[in-house]
Design a protein around this motif. Structure first.
Motif, PDB file in Angstrom:
ATOM      1  N   THR A   1       0.911  -1.202  -0.151  1.00  0.00           N
ATOM      2  CA  THR A   1       0.239  -0.159  -0.019  1.00  0.00           C
ATOM      3  C   THR A   1       0.973   1.905  -0.288  1.00  0.00           C
ATOM      4  O   THR A   1       0.730   1.989  -0.557  1.00  0.00           O
ATOM      5  N   GLY A   2       1.472   1.193   0.774  1.00  0.00           N
ATOM      6  CA  GLY A   2       2.702   2.153   0.903  1.00  0.00           C
ATOM      7  C   GLY A   2       3.768   2.704  -0.369  1.00  0.00           C
ATOM      8  O   GLY A   2       2.967   4.234  -1.060  1.00  0.00           O
ATOM      9  N   ARG A   3       4.068   1.391  -0.807  1.00  0.00           N
ATOM     10  CA  ARG A   3       4.790   1.548  -2.274  1.00  0.00           C
ATOM     11  C   ARG A   3       3.731   2.275  -3.587  1.00  0.00           C
ATOM     12  O   ARG A   3       3.833   3.597  -4.106  1.00  0.00           O
ATOM     13  N   PHE A   4       2.719   1.634  -3.467  1.00  0.00           N
ATOM     14  CA  PHE A   4       1.829   2.258  -4.303  1.00  0.00           C
ATOM     15  C   PHE A   4       1.200   3.676  -3.829  1.00  0.00           C
ATOM     16  O   PHE A   4       0.769   4.480  -5.329  1.00  0.00           O
ATOM     17  N   LEU A   5       1.064   4.182  -2.875  1.00  0.00           N
ATOM     18  CA  LEU A   5       0.262   5.431  -2.883  1.00  0.00           C
ATOM     19  C   LEU A   5       1.530   6.994  -2.788  1.00  0.00           C
ATOM     20  O   LEU A   5       1.381   7.918  -3.439  1.00  0.00           O
ATOM     21  N   GLN A   6       2.898   6.063  -2.182  1.00  0.00           N
ATOM     22  CA  GLN A   6       4.291   6.841  -2.634  1.00  0.00           C
ATOM     23  C   GLN A   6       4.980   7.394  -4.026  1.00  0.00           C
ATOM     24  O   GLN A   6       4.516   8.294  -4.455  1.00  0.00           O
ATOM     25  N   GLN A   7       4.455   5.649  -5.135  1.00  0.00           N
ATOM     26  CA  GLN A   7       4.896   5.731  -6.494  1.00  0.00           C
ATOM     27  C   GLN A   7       3.427   7.026  -6.985  1.00  0.00           C
ATOM     28  O   GLN A   7       3.036   7.219  -8.270  1.00  0.00           O
ATOM     29  N   TRP A   8       2.636   6.756  -6.545  1.00  0.00           N
ATOM     30  CA  TRP A   8       1.568   7.371  -7.528  1.00  0.00           C
ATOM     31  C   TRP A   8       1.435   8.860  -7.211  1.00  0.00           C
ATOM     32  O   TRP A   8       1.675   9.804  -7.998  1.00  0.00           O
ATOM     33  N   GLY A   9       1.825   9.003  -5.846  1.00  0.00           N
ATOM     34  CA  GLY A   9       2.385   9.870  -5.884  1.00  0.00           C
ATOM     35  C   GLY A   9       3.066  11.036  -6.429  1.00  0.00           C
ATOM     36  O   GLY A   9       3.344  12.588  -7.301  1.00  0.00           O
ATOM     37  N   LEU A  10       4.402  10.382  -5.956  1.00  0.00           N
ATOM     38  CA  LEU A  10       5.648  11.293  -7.376  1.00  0.00           C
ATOM     39  C   LEU A  10       5.627  10.706  -8.381  1.00  0.00           C
ATOM     40  O   LEU A  10       5.190  12.330  -8.500  1.00  0.00           O
ATOM     41  N   THR A  11       5.037   9.891  -8.790  1.00  0.00           N
ATOM     42  CA  THR A  11       5.183  10.017 -10.415  1.00  0.00           C
ATOM     43  C   THR A  11       4.305  11.379 -11.240  1.00  0.00           C
ATOM     44  O   THR A  11       4.334  11.975 -12.129  1.00  0.00           O
ATOM     45  N   SER A  12       2.712  11.425  -9.867  1.00  0.00           N
ATOM     46  CA  SER A  12       1.804  11.679 -10.635  1.00  0.00           C
ATOM     47  C   SER A  12       2.677  13.433 -10.464  1.00  0.00           C
ATOM     48  O   SER A  12       2.706  14.483 -11.704  1.00  0.00           O
ATOM     49  N   ALA A  13       2.941  13.766  -9.134  1.00  0.00           N
ATOM     50  CA  ALA A  13       3.501  15.543  -8.853  1.00  0.00           C
ATOM     51  C   ALA A  13       4.873  16.020 -10.368  1.00  0.00           C
ATOM     52  O   ALA A  13       4.912  16.313 -10.806  1.00  0.00           O
ATOM     53  N   THR A  14       5.599  14.533  -9.827  1.00  0.00           N
ATOM     54  CA  THR A  14       7.029  14.648 -10.867  1.00  0.00           C
ATOM     55  C   THR A  14       6.828  14.601 -12.061  1.00  0.00           C
ATOM     56  O   THR A  14       7.480  15.412 -12.945  1.00  0.00           O
ATOM     57  N   GLY A  15       6.026  13.683 -12.626  1.00  0.00           N
ATOM     58  CA  GLY A  15       5.492  13.673 -14.023  1.00  0.00           C
ATOM     59  C   GLY A  15       5.202  14.812 -14.646  1.00  0.00           C
ATOM     60  O   GLY A  15       5.212  15.525 -15.543  1.00  0.00           O
ATOM     61  N   PHE A  16       4.049  15.616 -13.969  1.00  0.00           N
ATOM     62  CA  PHE A  16       2.914  16.419 -14.305  1.00  0.00           C
ATOM     63  C   PHE A  16       3.424  18.043 -14.854  1.00  0.00           C
ATOM     64  O   PHE A  16       3.130  19.078 -14.909  1.00  0.00           O
ATOM     65  N   MET A  17       4.805  18.295 -13.995  1.00  0.00           N
ATOM     66  CA  MET A  17       5.467  19.229 -13.692  1.00  0.00           C
ATOM     67  C   MET A  17       6.123  19.707 -15.719  1.00  0.00           C
ATOM     68  O   MET A  17       5.970  20.899 -15.745  1.00  0.00           O
ATOM     69  N   TRP A  18       6.377  19.150 -16.273  1.00  0.00           N
ATOM     70  CA  TRP A  18       6.294  19.047 -17.301  1.00  0.00           C
ATOM     71  C   TRP A  18       5.517  19.731 -18.429  1.00  0.00           C
ATOM     72  O   TRP A  18       5.830  20.637 -19.014  1.00  0.00           O
ATOM     73  N   ALA A  19       4.440  19.543 -18.022  1.00  0.00           N
ATOM     74  CA  ALA A  19       2.944  20.511 -18.250  1.00  0.00           C
ATOM     75  C   ALA A  19       3.237  21.992 -18.643  1.00  0.00           C
ATOM     76  O   ALA A  19       2.310  22.436 -19.547  1.00  0.00           O
ATOM     77  N   LEU A  20       3.911  22.172 -17.410  1.00  0.00           N
ATOM     78  CA  LEU A  20       4.368  23.930 -17.333  1.00  0.00           C
ATOM     79  C   LEU A  20       5.105  24.712 -17.863  1.00  0.00           C
ATOM     80  O   LEU A  20       5.021  25.714 -18.285  1.00  0.00           O
ATOM     81  N   VAL A  21       5.870  23.253 -18.564  1.00  0.00           N
ATOM     82  CA  VAL A  21       7.734  23.967 -19.167  1.00  0.00           C
ATOM     83  C   VAL A  21       6.443  24.475 -20.561  1.00  0.00           C
ATOM     84  O   VAL A  21       7.364  25.925 -20.550  1.00  0.00           O
ATOM     85  N   PRO A  22       5.937  24.084 -21.437  1.00  0.00           N
ATOM     86  CA  PRO A  22       5.600  24.431 -22.375  1.00  0.00           C
ATOM     87  C   PRO A  22       5.165  26.382 -22.006  1.00  0.00           C
ATOM     88  O   PRO A  22       5.155  27.790 -22.600  1.00  0.00           O
ATOM     89  N   GLU A  23       4.307  26.602 -21.221  1.00  0.00           N
ATOM     90  CA  GLU A  23       3.081  27.606 -20.832  1.00  0.00           C
ATOM     91  C   GLU A  23       4.488  28.699 -20.566  1.00  0.00           C
ATOM     92  O   GLU A  23       4.440  30.214 -20.627  1.00  0.00           O
ATOM     93  N   VAL A  24       5.711  28.643 -19.600  1.00  0.00           N
ATOM     94  CA  VAL A  24       7.132  28.885 -19.121  1.00  0.00           C
ATOM     95  C   VAL A  24       7.634  29.574 -20.071  1.00  0.00           C
ATOM     96  O   VAL A  24       7.795  30.751 -20.573  1.00  0.00           O
TER      97      VAL A  24
END
Length: 489
Positions: free
Chosen positions: A366-389
């Motif tokens: 459970t911990g690894r699932f939640l840790q990776q869900w939060g991590l991959t979503s937060a660090t992955g979606f960061m890249w969506a902000l680069v084009p607007e910057v």
């Protein structure tokens, strides 16, 4: 004009194949630097006999060289002329092949010849890592710039980000779950072992033993062949549409780096967010093999769980990314990051509870699932902000310096990667971690827990504070992009 240069269609709707083709670039790069971030320090300490402190110093030296190197590469990319094959795409082909060759040589079993932990082995590790990192910039920076050239449509960028991160996380699955399993399969002195993949038993050797050096090189060499093919797919099938004018290209200079940082507040904020986010990410990636080996390996007898728990941790980054556009629309940009960084912290706490209660495997899964869900979503979606910057910089100054901005983002990313390897390495050294030892002291165990659980959790809170100050609202971005389209048409 070549079909790959559809400059006028700046708000293009991307096809599924457009998104998948671009995402293969993330897949390839994660095979390269995902393995480096997750296993190179472990390889240097346990296989090559280099101390954790020396390994961390190698990371430190190379990343400081990147501080100067990457902005220069960004300038080269921005000043590149538009050819029949595009402006950014040729870099993927011209530097992709050297990259995968150099990366494979990182795991060349030199310690057998040069000596375990010897000065020659340290020198080889330093030079090979430096060469790989410098060439990687000539792939990663134009690849990021290519992202900003595909379309200005914000919803299309969100969809693109979800697909590219899905493929990036397929790469992560191959790295963090399957790579150590494949190395064990190729290692000598194998014996029938429960793989942790839900009852599957295979003949596995000890991948943490120096005798497994050849296995590391063989498996990673195959990974690099796969990476080369994936980079070619990205090169062959992507289309550049949003590009700077020839006049603007001719005016690009190295000093634009400092000018852009000064005038583009969104760039400064996102850069710091990248730095904090990827530092916490690579903290966990670097220490994860140690966390599993010394909490559940020799004494707990559960090192085989690394494969199955890694598989569970890969599910969110592959199958739940389709939810990102909807969640981003519902929660807003900032709400999206607040939500998933909080999920990451909850996962961290459950993993800590598991280390104190090894028999409760549900805590680990459970911990690894939640840790990776939060991590991959937060660090992955960061890249969506680069084009607007990038567009914000163009809106403010009239210059579209996508290469320089992606160099800055890549620099923050790589510093985060380095800090995520450097700090745990030094902590382990300070806490008297013994390279290659079957068991560790209580002090070394505390250093592993501090690096794996508590410091990344603190950094997640810092990341929330940083993103709360991000200045570009959706309304502002829509207005900005429309005005830029009208100006360029």
């Amino acid at each position: 004009m070549d079909a790959n240069l559809e400059k006028r269609d700046e708000f293009a709707k991307l096809t599924t194949w457009d998104r998948v083709s671009y995402g293969f670039g993330d897949f390839a790069q994660n095979l390269v630097f995902g393995t480096v971030g997750g296993f190179l320090l472990f390889y240097l300490t346990n296989i090559n006999g280099i101390s954790a402190g020396v390994g961390a110093t190698i990371f430190f030296v190379v990343r400081w060289i990147n501080v100067v190197w990457d902005p220069w590469v960004g300038t080269v990319v921005d000043k590149a002329k538009i050819t029949k094959n595009g402006k950014y795409r040729p870099f993927l082909l011209n530097f992709g092949i050297p990259l995968v060759i150099l990366a494979a040589l990182l795991f060349l079993p030199v310690a057998k010849v040069l000596g375990s932990g010897s000065a020659a082995t340290v020198a080889y590790a330093t030079v090979s890592y430096m060469a790989t990192a410098l060439v990687y910039s000539f792939v990663n920076i134009p690849y990021g710039s290519l992202n900003a050239s595909l379309t200005r449509d914000e919803m299309e960028v969100s969809k693109l980000t979800s697909v590219r991160m899905m493929l990036a996380n397929v790469g992560n699955l191959l790295v963090y779950t399957l790579f150590p399993l494949f190395v064990q399969l190729a290692s000598p002195n194998a014996k029938m072992t429960d793989t942790g993949l839900f009852g599957l038993k295979l003949k596995l050797g000890n991948y943490a033993a120096p005798s497994a050096a050849g296995a590391w090189f063989k498996v990673y060499g195959i990974y690099m062949l796969i990476g080369a093919v994936a980079l070619f797919i990205a090169y062959r099938n992507t289309r550049e549409r949003v590009l700077a004018s020839e006049e603007s290209t001719d005016q690009v200079k190295y000093s634009d780096l400092f000018a852009e940082l000064k005038r583009n507040a969104a760039l400064r904020n996102l850069g710091i967010f990248f730095l904090v986010g990827f530092t916490l990410m690579f903290f966990g990636n670097t220490v994860w093999p140690y966390f599993m080996q010394y909490n559940f390996g020799v004494e707990g007898g559960k090192s085989a769980l690394m494969a199955s728990i890694g598989l569970i941790g890969s599910i969110p980054g592959i199958f739940l990314v389709v939810l990102w556009p909807k969640l981003r629309s519902t929660l807003g940009k900032k709400g999206f990051f607040f939500t998933f960084l909080s999920i990451f912290i909850i996962g961290q706490l459950l993993l800590f509870a598991w280390s104190k209660n090894p028999s409760s495997d549900w805590l680990g899964f459970t911990g690894r699932f939640l840790q990776q869900w939060g991590l991959t979503s937060a660090t992955g979606f960061m890249w969506a902000l680069v084009p607007e910057v990038v567009s914000n910089g163009e809106y403010i100054s009239g210059k579209r310096v996508a290469g320089i901005i992606n160099a800055i983002m890549g620099l923050f990313f790589k510093i985060g990667l380095a800090l995520g390897g450097i700090i745990p390495g030094y902590l382990l050294q300070i806490m008297h971690f013994k390279s290659g030892a079957l068991t560790q002291t209580a002090s070394a165990q505390f250093g592993i827990t501090l690096s794996m659980i508590w410091l990344p959790s603190i950094l997640a809170v810092v990341a929330m504070i940083v993103i709360s100050r991000y200045p570009l609202s959706d309304a502002y971005v829509d207005k900005m992009n429309q005005e830029l389209k009208d100006k360029n048409s």
